[in-house]
Design a protein around this motif. Sequence first.
Motif, PDB file in Angstrom:
ATOM      1  N   TYR A  77      -0.764   1.846  -5.921  1.00 34.78           N
ATOM      2  CA  TYR A  77      -1.852   1.257  -5.136  1.00 34.78           C
ATOM      3  C   TYR A  77      -1.397   1.002  -3.693  1.00 34.78           C
ATOM      4  CZ  TYR A  77      -5.647  -1.897  -3.810  1.00 34.78           C
ATOM      5  OH  TYR A  77      -6.705  -2.489  -3.176  1.00 34.78           O
ATOM      6  N   MET A  78      -0.213   0.470  -3.550  1.00 36.15           N
ATOM      7  CA  MET A  78       0.337   0.168  -2.236  1.00 36.15           C
ATOM      8  C   MET A  78       0.446   1.446  -1.401  1.00 36.15           C
ATOM      9  SD  MET A  78       3.941  -1.754  -1.392  1.00 36.15           S
ATOM     10  CE  MET A  78       4.890  -0.483  -2.203  1.00 36.15           C
ATOM     11  N   MET A  79       0.903   2.516  -1.994  1.00 36.19           N
ATOM     12  CA  MET A  79       1.071   3.772  -1.266  1.00 36.19           C
ATOM     13  C   MET A  79      -0.282   4.335  -0.823  1.00 36.19           C
ATOM     14  SD  MET A  79       4.224   3.809  -1.018  1.00 36.19           S
ATOM     15  CE  MET A  79       4.613   5.360  -0.286  1.00 36.19           C
ATOM     16  N   LYS A  80      -1.315   4.114  -1.618  1.00 32.89           N
ATOM     17  CA  LYS A  80      -2.656   4.585  -1.244  1.00 32.89           C
ATOM     18  C   LYS A  80      -3.255   3.741  -0.124  1.00 32.89           C
ATOM     19  CE  LYS A  80      -3.875   6.318  -5.793  1.00 32.89           C
ATOM     20  NZ  LYS A  80      -4.722   6.112  -6.969  1.00 32.89           N
ATOM     21  N   GLN A  81      -2.923   2.469  -0.084  1.00 34.82           N
ATOM     22  CA  GLN A  81      -3.539   1.547   0.862  1.00 34.82           C
ATOM     23  C   GLN A  81      -2.863   1.508   2.224  1.00 34.82           C
ATOM     24  OE1 GLN A  81      -6.472   0.008   0.069  1.00 34.82           O
ATOM     25  NE2 GLN A  81      -6.265   1.232  -1.766  1.00 34.82           N
ATOM     26  N   CYS A  82      -1.586   1.832   2.286  1.00 36.74           N
ATOM     27  CA  CYS A  82      -0.836   1.689   3.538  1.00 36.74           C
ATOM     28  C   CYS A  82      -0.266   3.027   3.987  1.00 36.74           C
ATOM     29  CB  CYS A  82       0.337   0.722   3.354  1.00 36.74           C
ATOM     30  SG  CYS A  82      -0.145  -0.943   2.952  1.00 36.74           S
ATOM     31  N   SER A  83      -0.514   3.352   5.235  1.00 35.99           N
ATOM     32  CA  SER A  83       0.145   4.524   5.792  1.00 35.99           C
ATOM     33  C   SER A  83       1.593   4.125   6.117  1.00 35.99           C
ATOM     34  CB  SER A  83      -0.564   4.989   7.058  1.00 35.99           C
ATOM     35  OG  SER A  83      -0.357   4.062   8.111  1.00 35.99           O
ATOM     36  N   SER A  84       2.418   5.102   6.368  1.00 36.79           N
ATOM     37  CA  SER A  84       3.818   4.791   6.669  1.00 36.79           C
ATOM     38  C   SER A  84       3.937   3.968   7.954  1.00 36.79           C
ATOM     39  CB  SER A  84       4.646   6.065   6.766  1.00 36.79           C
ATOM     40  OG  SER A  84       4.128   6.898   7.780  1.00 36.79           O
ATOM     41  N   LYS A  85       2.994   4.125   8.879  1.00 34.25           N
ATOM     42  CA  LYS A  85       3.027   3.341  10.119  1.00 34.25           C
ATOM     43  C   LYS A  85       2.652   1.887   9.859  1.00 34.25           C
ATOM     44  CE  LYS A  85       1.946   7.192  13.125  1.00 34.25           C
ATOM     45  NZ  LYS A  85       0.985   7.774  14.055  1.00 34.25           N
ATOM     46  N   GLU A  86       1.756   1.662   8.903  1.00 35.02           N
ATOM     47  CA  GLU A  86       1.296   0.304   8.604  1.00 35.02           C
ATOM     48  C   GLU A  86       2.233  -0.447   7.678  1.00 35.02           C
ATOM     49  OE1 GLU A  86      -3.508   0.965   8.434  1.00 35.02           O
ATOM     50  OE2 GLU A  86      -2.313   1.387   6.664  1.00 35.02           O
ATOM     51  N   PHE A  87       3.065   0.293   6.967  1.00 35.46           N
ATOM     52  CA  PHE A  87       3.856  -0.316   5.906  1.00 35.46           C
ATOM     53  C   PHE A  87       4.907  -1.277   6.448  1.00 35.46           C
ATOM     54  CE2 PHE A  87       7.395  -0.584   2.976  1.00 35.46           C
ATOM     55  CZ  PHE A  87       6.732  -0.899   1.812  1.00 35.46           C
ATOM     56  N   SER A 107       2.048  -7.841   1.387  1.00 35.57           N
ATOM     57  CA  SER A 107       1.973  -9.108   0.665  1.00 35.57           C
ATOM     58  C   SER A 107       0.537  -9.591   0.538  1.00 35.57           C
ATOM     59  CB  SER A 107       2.841 -10.173   1.341  1.00 35.57           C
ATOM     60  OG  SER A 107       2.313 -10.511   2.602  1.00 35.57           O
ATOM     61  N   TYR A 108      -0.357  -9.054   1.345  1.00 37.31           N
ATOM     62  CA  TYR A 108      -1.764  -9.452   1.284  1.00 37.31           C
ATOM     63  C   TYR A 108      -2.624  -8.486   0.472  1.00 37.31           C
ATOM     64  CZ  TYR A 108      -0.297 -12.682   4.845  1.00 37.31           C
ATOM     65  OH  TYR A 108       0.353 -13.671   5.516  1.00 37.31           O
ATOM     66  N   LEU A 109      -2.041  -7.398   0.019  1.00 37.65           N
ATOM     67  CA  LEU A 109      -2.804  -6.441  -0.798  1.00 37.65           C
ATOM     68  C   LEU A 109      -3.160  -7.058  -2.142  1.00 37.65           C
ATOM     69  CD1 LEU A 109      -0.973  -3.022  -0.366  1.00 37.65           C
ATOM     70  CD2 LEU A 109      -3.181  -3.700   0.567  1.00 37.65           C
ATOM     71  N   GLU A 110      -4.329  -6.701  -2.635  1.00 41.32           N
ATOM     72  CA  GLU A 110      -4.745  -7.141  -3.964  1.00 41.32           C
ATOM     73  C   GLU A 110      -5.282  -5.948  -4.731  1.00 41.32           C
ATOM     74  OE1 GLU A 110      -7.364 -10.485  -3.993  1.00 41.32           O
ATOM     75  OE2 GLU A 110      -5.836 -11.796  -3.124  1.00 41.32           O
ATOM     76  N   MET A 111      -4.727  -5.741  -5.905  1.00 39.46           N
ATOM     77  CA  MET A 111      -5.219  -4.676  -6.755  1.00 39.46           C
ATOM     78  C   MET A 111      -6.577  -5.084  -7.324  1.00 39.46           C
ATOM     79  SD  MET A 111      -1.856  -3.246  -8.789  1.00 39.46           S
ATOM     80  CE  MET A 111      -1.285  -4.808  -9.424  1.00 39.46           C
TER      81      MET A 111
END
Length: 122
Positions: free
Chosen positions: A87-97, A103-107
């Motif tokens: 999920y994290m990999m889908k939500q964040c680009s490498s620039k945003e990571f 820590s604010y992502l929610e599945m």
Amino acid sequence: MTITKPNQIVLPFTPEHLKILLHEVCDDQNEFTHQQLVYWCEKYALYSQEYMLDEKKWQQGLLDESEKEEAKAFGIAEDITRQWYAYMMKQCSSKEFNVESVSYLEMPKGLFVKWLNDLYIS
């Protein structure tokens, strides 16, 4: 529940505590982030290393009534961890990571409901 550092849930690694944590997320009562839950689940999996090191033992544990709950909780803790990283990999680009942004992502809550139901199903 006890939360000490901003990134740590302090509870013993038991199926019952996993249920409590999942209930809290499902009921929107959690005082921890999804990332903090994932870190706890990673430690739970390490705590249950006999299942991690031997998949046959884990599969047998699922069939043995005395080990079934523990084996099932281990599998769910591992799945929570895998799903988080996917999920994290889908939500964040490498620039945003960065650690703060994830820590604010929610599945999706539906995943937590499924995991909780899986813990209760025999």
